[in-house]
Design an enzyme around this catalytic site. Structure first.
Site, PDB file in Angstrom:
ATOM      1  CB  SER A 195      -1.261  -0.239   1.156  1.00 57.67           C
ATOM      2  OG  SER A 195      -1.753  -1.457   2.016  1.00 57.67           O
ATOM      3  NE  ARG A 196       3.792   2.387  -4.749  1.00 55.33           N
ATOM      4  CZ  ARG A 196       3.151   0.885  -5.383  1.00 55.33           C
ATOM      5  NH1 ARG A 196       3.316   0.258  -4.602  1.00 55.33           N
ATOM      6  NH2 ARG A 196       3.597   0.597  -6.974  1.00 55.33           N
ATOM      7  CG  MET A 197       1.153   2.822   4.163  1.00 55.23           C
ATOM      8  SD  MET A 197       1.140   4.681   4.199  1.00 55.23           S
ATOM      9  CE  MET A 197       1.799   4.955   6.210  1.00 55.23           C
TER      10      MET A 197
END
Length: 222
Positions: A195-197
């Site tokens: 989730s692009r975290m």
């Protein structure tokens, strides 16, 4: 086969979390551990050229970059070798500030480094040059790196001339060829996450200190 829809391209990155509690106080130990894992991935056929790094310089206010190979990691920093008269060599002579980038994309990892470059002692350049394959040694004499060449035939003729010049003898290290040591002031480790975290940990050398001593560790937003 055409280019796919770039906007639709998606890769969900995966990896162990990069946590402050699990990393060393100074960045070199973590870099060595990641480099060892990159070599292991190379040996499994999952990654090519683990020592490849992008070197970014600045010329007359304009950024320039190219890929070179890391050839030594010391307590002082990162060492690569090149033609001192090349574009990057001339740019570093004019402005030693430099950025490095390792992209180990198959591992969902990258490392950014900022610092200043300086020439290594001549004896160190000569010692490394002596370990290079003879063909690479001759190439260092034949190629006026970054200079225009009229044709491939001209370049081949220069190589043949170097072969003839040093036939039956060792190839010495050219005066215009040698190493640069990049002394880092910042090293950032990036580990991809879902989730692009992503995890981003930045080591910043404390003002007035030297590499290998006191570093400030900060987590950055992805």
């Amino acid at each position: 086969m055409g280019v796919p829809d770039l906007a639709a391209e998606r890769v969900d990155y995966l990896g162990d979390h990069l946590l402050e509690s699990a990393v060393p106080d100074a960045p070199f130990a973590l870099f060595r551990a990641w480099l060892a894992e990159a070599f292991a991935a190379r040996d499994r056929g999952e990654l090519a050229e683990p020592t490849a790094m992008v070197v970014a310089t600045c010329a007359a206010g304009r950024p320039r970059s190219r890929t070179v190979l890391l050839k030594e990691l010391s307590a002082e920093g990162f060492i690569f070798f090149t033609n001192y008269d090349s574009a990057k060599g001339s740019e570093l002579a004019a402005d030693p500030l430099v950025a490095l980038h390792f992209g180990w994309y198959a591992m969902h990892r990258q490392i950014r480094i900022e610092g200043a470059a300086e020439r290594v002692p001549r004896a160190e350049s000569e010692a490394y040059f002596a370990t290079r394959p003879r063909g690479s040694q001759l190439g260092a004499w034949a190629s006026a790196q970054s200079s225009p060449v009229a044709s491939i035939e001209e370049l081949q003729a220069e190589y043949a001339a170097a072969e003839a010049r040093f036939a039956g003898s060792d190839v010495p290290c050219p005066e215009h060829w040698g190493g640069f040591l990049v002394r880092p002031t910042m090293i950032e480790f990036w580990q991809g996450q879902p989730s692009r975290m992503h995890d981003r940990l930045r080591y910043q050398l404390l003002a007035g200190d030297q590499p290998g001593r006191s570093w400030d560790l900060t987590r950055l937003a992805p």
